[in-house]
Design an enzyme around this catalytic site. Sequence first.
Site, PDB file in Angstrom:
ATOM      1  N   GLN A  71     -23.483  -7.797  16.051  1.00 43.63           N
ATOM      2  CA  GLN A  71     -22.300  -7.093  15.581  1.00 43.63           C
ATOM      3  C   GLN A  71     -22.287  -6.910  14.066  1.00 43.63           C
ATOM      4  O   GLN A  71     -22.514  -7.852  13.303  1.00 43.63           O
ATOM      5  CB  GLN A  71     -21.038  -7.824  16.049  1.00 43.63           C
ATOM      6  CG  GLN A  71     -20.907  -7.803  17.568  1.00 43.63           C
ATOM      7  CD  GLN A  71     -19.693  -8.556  18.088  1.00 43.63           C
ATOM      8  OE1 GLN A  71     -19.790  -9.336  19.027  1.00 43.63           O
ATOM      9  NE2 GLN A  71     -18.532  -8.328  17.494  1.00 43.63           N
ATOM     10  N   ARG A  79      -3.760  -7.420  24.900  1.00 43.10           N
ATOM     11  CA  ARG A  79      -4.880  -7.142  25.803  1.00 43.10           C
ATOM     12  C   ARG A  79      -4.830  -7.931  27.109  1.00 43.10           C
ATOM     13  O   ARG A  79      -5.289  -7.454  28.144  1.00 43.10           O
ATOM     14  CB  ARG A  79      -6.210  -7.428  25.091  1.00 43.10           C
ATOM     15  CG  ARG A  79      -6.543  -6.443  23.998  1.00 43.10           C
ATOM     16  CD  ARG A  79      -7.807  -6.853  23.265  1.00 43.10           C
ATOM     17  NE  ARG A  79      -8.044  -6.008  22.090  1.00 43.10           N
ATOM     18  CZ  ARG A  79      -8.821  -6.340  21.079  1.00 43.10           C
ATOM     19  NH1 ARG A  79      -9.447  -7.519  21.084  1.00 43.10           N
ATOM     20  NH2 ARG A  79      -8.988  -5.519  20.067  1.00 43.10           N
ATOM     21  N   PRO A  91     -20.414 -17.640   0.524  1.00 42.08           N
ATOM     22  CA  PRO A  91     -19.694 -17.103   1.687  1.00 42.08           C
ATOM     23  C   PRO A  91     -18.193 -17.260   1.517  1.00 42.08           C
ATOM     24  O   PRO A  91     -17.716 -18.288   1.028  1.00 42.08           O
ATOM     25  CB  PRO A  91     -20.207 -17.954   2.849  1.00 42.08           C
ATOM     26  CG  PRO A  91     -21.495 -18.545   2.383  1.00 42.08           C
ATOM     27  CD  PRO A  91     -21.356 -18.711   0.901  1.00 42.08           C
ATOM     28  N   PRO A 139     -30.793 -13.176  -9.532  1.00 40.93           N
ATOM     29  CA  PRO A 139     -30.672 -14.635  -9.404  1.00 40.93           C
ATOM     30  C   PRO A 139     -29.561 -15.252 -10.248  1.00 40.93           C
ATOM     31  O   PRO A 139     -29.100 -16.355  -9.966  1.00 40.93           O
ATOM     32  CB  PRO A 139     -32.048 -15.135  -9.870  1.00 40.93           C
ATOM     33  CG  PRO A 139     -32.955 -13.960  -9.771  1.00 40.93           C
ATOM     34  CD  PRO A 139     -32.116 -12.752  -9.992  1.00 40.93           C
ATOM     35  N   CYS A 174     -13.971  -4.385  20.291  1.00 39.31           N
ATOM     36  CA  CYS A 174     -15.044  -3.431  20.015  1.00 39.31           C
ATOM     37  C   CYS A 174     -16.301  -3.700  20.835  1.00 39.31           C
ATOM     38  O   CYS A 174     -16.925  -2.777  21.366  1.00 39.31           O
ATOM     39  CB  CYS A 174     -15.369  -3.421  18.526  1.00 39.31           C
ATOM     40  SG  CYS A 174     -15.633  -5.056  17.812  1.00 39.31           S
ATOM     41  N   HIS A 218     -22.422  -1.717  16.347  1.00 39.85           N
ATOM     42  CA  HIS A 218     -22.689  -2.918  17.138  1.00 39.85           C
ATOM     43  C   HIS A 218     -23.792  -2.627  18.151  1.00 39.85           C
ATOM     44  O   HIS A 218     -23.829  -1.556  18.768  1.00 39.85           O
ATOM     45  CB  HIS A 218     -21.445  -3.355  17.915  1.00 39.85           C
ATOM     46  CG  HIS A 218     -20.374  -3.971  17.070  1.00 39.85           C
ATOM     47  ND1 HIS A 218     -20.488  -4.171  15.714  1.00 39.85           N
ATOM     48  CD2 HIS A 218     -19.135  -4.435  17.418  1.00 39.85           C
ATOM     49  CE1 HIS A 218     -19.367  -4.741  15.269  1.00 39.85           C
ATOM     50  NE2 HIS A 218     -18.542  -4.909  16.274  1.00 39.85           N
ATOM     51  N   SER A 258       0.814  -1.220   0.000  1.00 35.58           N
ATOM     52  CA  SER A 258       0.000   0.000   0.000  1.00 35.58           C
ATOM     53  C   SER A 258       0.840   1.259   0.000  1.00 35.58           C
ATOM     54  O   SER A 258       0.321   2.362   0.191  1.00 35.58           O
ATOM     55  CB  SER A 258      -0.927   0.010   1.228  1.00 35.58           C
ATOM     56  OG  SER A 258      -1.785  -1.103   1.230  1.00 35.58           O
ATOM     57  N   ASN A 271     -18.943   0.884  16.070  1.00 35.23           N
ATOM     58  CA  ASN A 271     -17.813   0.018  16.427  1.00 35.23           C
ATOM     59  C   ASN A 271     -16.492   0.484  15.842  1.00 35.23           C
ATOM     60  O   ASN A 271     -15.422   0.163  16.370  1.00 35.23           O
ATOM     61  CB  ASN A 271     -18.077  -1.423  15.983  1.00 35.23           C
ATOM     62  CG  ASN A 271     -18.356  -1.535  14.502  1.00 35.23           C
ATOM     63  OD1 ASN A 271     -19.372  -1.035  14.012  1.00 35.23           O
ATOM     64  ND2 ASN A 271     -17.477  -2.195  13.765  1.00 35.23           N
ATOM     65  N   LYS A 311     -13.275 -13.127  24.747  1.00 36.22           N
ATOM     66  CA  LYS A 311     -12.673 -11.802  24.882  1.00 36.22           C
ATOM     67  C   LYS A 311     -13.534 -10.902  25.761  1.00 36.22           C
ATOM     68  O   LYS A 311     -13.015 -10.160  26.612  1.00 36.22           O
ATOM     69  CB  LYS A 311     -12.518 -11.145  23.503  1.00 36.22           C
ATOM     70  CG  LYS A 311     -11.443 -11.741  22.613  1.00 36.22           C
ATOM     71  CD  LYS A 311     -11.497 -11.083  21.239  1.00 36.22           C
ATOM     72  CE  LYS A 311     -10.569 -11.734  20.247  1.00 36.22           C
ATOM     73  NZ  LYS A 311     -10.708 -11.152  18.888  1.00 36.22           N
TER      74      LYS A 311
END
Length: 340
Positions: A157, A99, A186, A180, A130, A243, A40, A316, A215
């Site tokens: 979320q 964290r 996915p 269609p 988040c 969220h 990038s 979020n 988390k």
Amino acid sequence: MGYKVVVVGATGNVGREMLNILAEREFPIDEIAVLASRKSLGTEVSFGDKTLKTKDLDTFDFTGWDMALFAVGSEATKTYAPKAAAAGCVVIDNSSLYRYDPQVPLIVPEVNADAIMGYSQKNIIANPNCSTAQMVVALKPLHDRAKIKRVVVSTYQSVSGAGKEGMDELWEQTKAVYNPVKNVPPSKFSKQIAFNVIPHIDVFLDDGYTKEEWKMVAETKKIIDPAIKVTATCVRVPVFVGHSESINIEFEEPLDWQEAQDILREAPGIMLIDKREPGGYTTPIEAVGEYATYISRVRQDPTVENGIALWCVSDNLRKGAALNAVQIAETLGNRVLKKG
């Protein structure tokens, strides 16, 4: 006199939002650098009325810079955050890498700003997940009043929590529903997200919970109180940004819903919108672009001795990520570095 600030991962959703919020809140900056991966390199990003070109993260020297806001994944953070910290640049990290490190403070400024002083152990401060960030903003003032025993939370979320790929997948699948001929299977998610909900965020653990759910448990305990019991169900919904959470809270002491409303109305970072009528609540689309964590539907839970239920909504990409990181930077500046 301002700060020398680095934004790492400036071309991503959260990195760009960090730049927007730094400009909006007029964070005192003398010099800013925007970094990205080599692929990038040279990409232009906006900072207020300026256009900045990204520099190469791999070759950047953090020496002499005051703070770096990291908005890259854990793998890149693992490589570059220690380098920045060792060079004397305080890292504010949005990934999950630090964290749960006991030597790294996990900060939500409205909740546990005093804990920021622990940054000096590693020169790193962690930004929470988040879904946790907005929840603890709501929980802390109530915990201070009546001490929370147990929290049951279900999240709704948005796909932006999965990055640009998640947003693109929802967009392409939504268009495909009306075409269609076109099929968009996915890819980012385990099942179709358009016109669907998926009770699965992050990887599954041995106990049947997902890592996202874990988390929320671990981070709430670290940020507020290790004695709080938390159980979470995290669900991905076909919303682009924002969220939402349905939160059920059990307290050690009695607390009625009117007093809970009063507490939340005055709490930092919260906007209470709670009319018991159609539309008298906040939905994700209304939270987009806003700083606040919105609370609605505050009511008594009659199934436990001291219980309150409420609805919690936030952008979020802002409170769940970029805004909280900038607020940490503001807290660090005001309490420690004191240049601005």
